[in-house]
Design a protein around this motif. Structure first.
Motif, PDB file in Angstrom:
ATOM      1  N   GLY A 193       0.840  -1.199   0.000  1.00 46.14           N
ATOM      2  CA  GLY A 193       0.000   0.000   0.000  1.00 46.14           C
ATOM      3  C   GLY A 193       0.872   1.245   0.000  1.00 46.14           C
ATOM      4  O   GLY A 193       2.068   1.168   0.255  1.00 46.14           O
ATOM      5  N   HIS A 194       0.268   2.378  -0.260  1.00 50.18           N
ATOM      6  CA  HIS A 194       1.038   3.618  -0.362  1.00 50.18           C
ATOM      7  C   HIS A 194       0.976   4.406   0.944  1.00 50.18           C
ATOM      8  O   HIS A 194       0.118   4.152   1.785  1.00 50.18           O
ATOM      9  CB  HIS A 194       0.517   4.453  -1.527  1.00 50.18           C
ATOM     10  N   ASP A 195       1.864   5.390   1.099  1.00 50.05           N
ATOM     11  CA  ASP A 195       1.943   6.134   2.361  1.00 50.05           C
ATOM     12  C   ASP A 195       1.441   7.574   2.234  1.00 50.05           C
ATOM     13  O   ASP A 195       1.552   8.360   3.164  1.00 50.05           O
ATOM     14  CB  ASP A 195       3.387   6.146   2.896  1.00 50.05           C
ATOM     15  N   ASP A 196       0.922   7.929   1.069  1.00 51.03           N
ATOM     16  CA  ASP A 196       0.582   9.336   0.842  1.00 51.03           C
ATOM     17  C   ASP A 196      -0.856   9.671   1.235  1.00 51.03           C
ATOM     18  O   ASP A 196      -1.691   8.768   1.328  1.00 51.03           O
ATOM     19  CB  ASP A 196       0.800   9.682  -0.651  1.00 51.03           C
ATOM     20  N   PRO A 197      -1.110  10.969   1.494  1.00 55.15           N
ATOM     21  CA  PRO A 197      -0.188  12.104   1.439  1.00 55.15           C
ATOM     22  C   PRO A 197       0.617  12.216   2.733  1.00 55.15           C
ATOM     23  O   PRO A 197       0.093  11.948   3.807  1.00 55.15           O
ATOM     24  CB  PRO A 197      -1.136  13.305   1.307  1.00 55.15           C
ATOM     25  N   ARG A 198       1.898  12.618   2.605  1.00 57.46           N
ATOM     26  CA  ARG A 198       2.716  12.855   3.787  1.00 57.46           C
ATOM     27  C   ARG A 198       2.673  14.350   4.115  1.00 57.46           C
ATOM     28  O   ARG A 198       2.601  15.198   3.240  1.00 57.46           O
ATOM     29  CB  ARG A 198       4.164  12.423   3.513  1.00 57.46           C
ATOM     30  N   ASN A 199       2.726  14.643   5.402  1.00 61.80           N
ATOM     31  CA  ASN A 199       2.767  16.030   5.899  1.00 61.80           C
ATOM     32  C   ASN A 199       1.581  16.871   5.395  1.00 61.80           C
ATOM     33  O   ASN A 199       1.731  18.050   5.077  1.00 61.80           O
ATOM     34  CB  ASN A 199       4.087  16.711   5.516  1.00 61.80           C
ATOM     35  N   PHE A 200       0.418  16.246   5.306  1.00 62.01           N
ATOM     36  CA  PHE A 200      -0.791  16.993   4.913  1.00 62.01           C
ATOM     37  C   PHE A 200      -1.366  17.664   6.159  1.00 62.01           C
ATOM     38  O   PHE A 200      -1.623  16.997   7.165  1.00 62.01           O
ATOM     39  CB  PHE A 200      -1.830  16.048   4.306  1.00 62.01           C
ATOM     40  N   ASP A 201      -1.570  18.975   6.092  1.00 65.61           N
ATOM     41  CA  ASP A 201      -2.069  19.742   7.242  1.00 65.61           C
ATOM     42  C   ASP A 201      -3.592  19.871   7.107  1.00 65.61           C
ATOM     43  O   ASP A 201      -4.105  20.742   6.399  1.00 65.61           O
ATOM     44  CB  ASP A 201      -1.397  21.117   7.247  1.00 65.61           C
ATOM     45  N   LEU A 202      -4.300  18.987   7.809  1.00 61.04           N
ATOM     46  CA  LEU A 202      -5.757  18.915   7.667  1.00 61.04           C
ATOM     47  C   LEU A 202      -6.441  20.200   8.133  1.00 61.04           C
ATOM     48  O   LEU A 202      -7.422  20.639   7.532  1.00 61.04           O
ATOM     49  CB  LEU A 202      -6.274  17.707   8.464  1.00 61.04           C
ATOM     50  N   ALA A 203      -5.910  20.805   9.194  1.00 63.03           N
ATOM     51  CA  ALA A 203      -6.506  22.059   9.703  1.00 63.03           C
ATOM     52  C   ALA A 203      -6.356  23.172   8.663  1.00 63.03           C
ATOM     53  O   ALA A 203      -7.263  23.987   8.460  1.00 63.03           O
ATOM     54  CB  ALA A 203      -5.842  22.453  11.013  1.00 63.03           C
ATOM     55  N   ARG A 204      -5.223  23.176   7.999  1.00 66.99           N
ATOM     56  CA  ARG A 204      -4.978  24.203   6.983  1.00 66.99           C
ATOM     57  C   ARG A 204      -5.922  23.996   5.797  1.00 66.99           C
ATOM     58  O   ARG A 204      -6.465  24.952   5.241  1.00 66.99           O
ATOM     59  CB  ARG A 204      -3.511  24.089   6.545  1.00 66.99           C
ATOM     60  N   TRP A 205      -6.124  22.765   5.392  1.00 64.38           N
ATOM     61  CA  TRP A 205      -7.073  22.499   4.301  1.00 64.38           C
ATOM     62  C   TRP A 205      -8.490  22.857   4.758  1.00 64.38           C
ATOM     63  O   TRP A 205      -9.263  23.450   4.007  1.00 64.38           O
ATOM     64  CB  TRP A 205      -7.000  21.029   3.862  1.00 64.38           C
ATOM     65  N   GLY A 206      -8.806  22.524   6.005  1.00 67.66           N
ATOM     66  CA  GLY A 206     -10.116  22.882   6.545  1.00 67.66           C
ATOM     67  C   GLY A 206     -10.356  24.391   6.472  1.00 67.66           C
ATOM     68  O   GLY A 206     -11.450  24.838   6.108  1.00 67.66           O
ATOM     69  N   ARG A 207      -9.329  25.167   6.778  1.00 64.24           N
ATOM     70  CA  ARG A 207      -9.485  26.630   6.707  1.00 64.24           C
ATOM     71  C   ARG A 207      -9.757  27.072   5.272  1.00 64.24           C
ATOM     72  O   ARG A 207     -10.548  27.982   5.032  1.00 64.24           O
ATOM     73  CB  ARG A 207      -8.227  27.323   7.252  1.00 64.24           C
ATOM     74  N   ALA A 208      -9.110  26.421   4.316  1.00 63.06           N
ATOM     75  CA  ALA A 208      -9.349  26.773   2.905  1.00 63.06           C
ATOM     76  C   ALA A 208     -10.783  26.423   2.504  1.00 63.06           C
ATOM     77  O   ALA A 208     -11.450  27.188   1.790  1.00 63.06           O
ATOM     78  CB  ALA A 208      -8.350  26.038   2.014  1.00 63.06           C
ATOM     79  N   VAL A 209     -11.286  25.277   2.986  1.00 60.51           N
ATOM     80  CA  VAL A 209     -12.684  24.896   2.680  1.00 60.51           C
ATOM     81  C   VAL A 209     -13.626  25.898   3.335  1.00 60.51           C
ATOM     82  O   VAL A 209     -14.597  26.362   2.725  1.00 60.51           O
ATOM     83  CB  VAL A 209     -12.975  23.451   3.148  1.00 60.51           C
ATOM     84  N   CYS A 210     -13.333  26.253   4.603  1.00 58.78           N
ATOM     85  CA  CYS A 210     -14.175  27.218   5.330  1.00 58.78           C
ATOM     86  C   CYS A 210     -14.268  28.556   4.600  1.00 58.78           C
ATOM     87  O   CYS A 210     -15.341  29.148   4.503  1.00 58.78           O
ATOM     88  CB  CYS A 210     -13.590  27.477   6.724  1.00 58.78           C
ATOM     89  N   GLU A 211     -13.130  29.008   4.123  1.00 60.30           N
ATOM     90  CA  GLU A 211     -13.093  30.299   3.428  1.00 60.30           C
ATOM     91  C   GLU A 211     -14.058  30.282   2.240  1.00 60.30           C
ATOM     92  O   GLU A 211     -14.795  31.244   2.013  1.00 60.30           O
ATOM     93  CB  GLU A 211     -11.653  30.521   2.950  1.00 60.30           C
ATOM     94  N   LYS A 212     -14.089  29.174   1.511  1.00 55.30           N
ATOM     95  CA  LYS A 212     -15.007  29.064   0.362  1.00 55.30           C
ATOM     96  C   LYS A 212     -16.458  29.002   0.852  1.00 55.30           C
ATOM     97  O   LYS A 212     -17.348  29.628   0.273  1.00 55.30           O
ATOM     98  CB  LYS A 212     -14.721  27.802  -0.467  1.00 55.30           C
ATOM     99  N   LEU A 213     -16.701  28.239   1.905  1.00 56.10           N
ATOM    100  CA  LEU A 213     -18.074  28.095   2.407  1.00 56.10           C
ATOM    101  C   LEU A 213     -18.639  29.447   2.823  1.00 56.10           C
ATOM    102  O   LEU A 213     -19.779  29.795   2.486  1.00 56.10           O
ATOM    103  CB  LEU A 213     -18.107  27.134   3.599  1.00 56.10           C
ATOM    104  N   VAL A 214     -17.841  30.207   3.560  1.00 57.06           N
ATOM    105  CA  VAL A 214     -18.303  31.520   4.041  1.00 57.06           C
ATOM    106  C   VAL A 214     -18.586  32.431   2.843  1.00 57.06           C
ATOM    107  O   VAL A 214     -19.602  33.132   2.799  1.00 57.06           O
ATOM    108  CB  VAL A 214     -17.265  32.134   5.007  1.00 57.06           C
ATOM    109  N   ALA A 215     -17.699  32.399   1.849  1.00 58.37           N
ATOM    110  CA  ALA A 215     -17.896  33.224   0.652  1.00 58.37           C
ATOM    111  C   ALA A 215     -19.170  32.836  -0.097  1.00 58.37           C
ATOM    112  O   ALA A 215     -19.746  33.639  -0.822  1.00 58.37           O
ATOM    113  CB  ALA A 215     -16.694  33.085  -0.272  1.00 58.37           C
ATOM    114  N   LEU A 216     -19.617  31.588   0.116  1.00 59.85           N
ATOM    115  CA  LEU A 216     -20.811  31.089  -0.582  1.00 59.85           C
ATOM    116  C   LEU A 216     -22.052  31.097   0.323  1.00 59.85           C
ATOM    117  O   LEU A 216     -23.077  30.498  -0.008  1.00 59.85           O
ATOM    118  CB  LEU A 216     -20.544  29.669  -1.100  1.00 59.85           C
TER     119      LEU A 216
END
Ligand SMILES: [Zn+2]
Length: 296
Positions: free
Chosen positions: A268-291
């Protein structure tokens, strides 16, 4: 990326897949992992054990992911379309037209895609770690469209400068497989998972005196991942791809790491490595608020 420490899943063990041989208990008859959508997301967002980002098991997901897994889908497609238009972003650049459905399986009932799978490309530079420093530049070879446009992998590639590329013209409507699990389950699994690759470089991790090449002349491993793993431009584009896929599915897809999907399967594979879930969550939030949606 290949892992080197997994316990082999023998041929005889494959039938137990239906009862939960994989880490998150994929049921090959229902084509779902075990538990509620929230429980599935918590399990499927567990990174590789060598990853410094690993949260405690059972920990809450960062906003808005926990809420999205339990709330009704209300995102307005026309608002999203207007947002993209205002920002000069084509629907084709983030996974395909909003008025077309996502992929479906050919299994009974033709279930639609349920899982949004996050990958990294594990582009191995072996000992050439100097390439890490220039990897966010739009002109880096790993960020050029032609590097990924003919790839047989995934539905979408996102480069470190935030460009997104449709490999071989695919989008989220095309049933496609990109994990070991989907190949173990077979054709029925095709269409249940949507795959997004994010460009990341890797390098070899060597013990003292060890050669970087193995007996076949290949780089020995790709265990060293870039830090930070991804750029803001990647998290931003990945958030838009998630909104595109979920809008077309008319439900918030369950986000998943490739490593968690393949956990327990040999090679099996090990990716993604060093993915910052909170940072991605903030990017999703920013779009949600804009919408006009809640971020909680
Ligand atoms: Zn992957």
């Amino acid at each position: 990326m290949r892992r080197f420490t997994l316990v082999a899943l023998t041929t005889a063990a494959v039938p137990t897949l239906a009862t939960g041989a994989t880490g998150c208990g994929f049921d090959s008859s229902t084509l779902q992992f075990s538990g509620t959508r929230l429980e599935q997301a918590k399990c499927l967002l567990q990174p590789d054990e060598n990853d410094h980002q690993a949260p405690a098991r059972g920990a809450s997901l960062p906003a808005p992911l926990e809420s999205l897994m339990t709330r009704e889908f209300t995102l307005d497609t026309e608002k999203f379309r207007s947002y993209l238009h205002a920002h000069g972003i084509s629907e084709n650049d983030i996974g395909g037209p909003l008025d077309q459905p996502v992929s479906h399986s050919l299994a009974n009932g033709h279930p639609a895609a349920r899982y949004f799978v996050i990958h990294d490309t594990s582009l191995n530079v072996c000992t050439q770690t100097g390439k890490f420093s220039g990897s966010d530049s739009p002109s880096a070879s790993s960020n050029l469209k032609q590097r990924w446009q003919d790839s047989e992998e995934a539905h979408l590639f996102i480069t470190r400068d935030g460009k997104s590329i449709r490999p071989q013209g695919r989008d989220f409507s095309v049933p496609w497989r990109a994990t070991k699990l989907e190949h173990v389950v077979g054709q029925r699994a095709r269409g249940i998972f949507l795959h997004v690759e994010n460009v990341q470089l890797r390098a070899v991790d060597l013990r003292p005196g060890e050669s970087p090449l193995n007996g076949k002349g290949d780089c020995r491993n790709d265990r060293i991942a870039q830090t930070p793993g991804f750029t803001d431009a990647q998290y931003d584009r990945l958030a838009l791809a998630y909104l595109d896929a979920s809008s077309r599915a008319r439900q918030w897809l369950v986000p998943a790491y490739h490593v968690a999907i393949d956990r327990g399967i040999a090679d099996g594979h090990d990716d993604p490595r060093n993915f910052d879930l909170a940072r991605w969550g903030r990017a999703v939030c920013e779009k949600l608020v804009a919408l006009g949606e809640k971020c909680e």
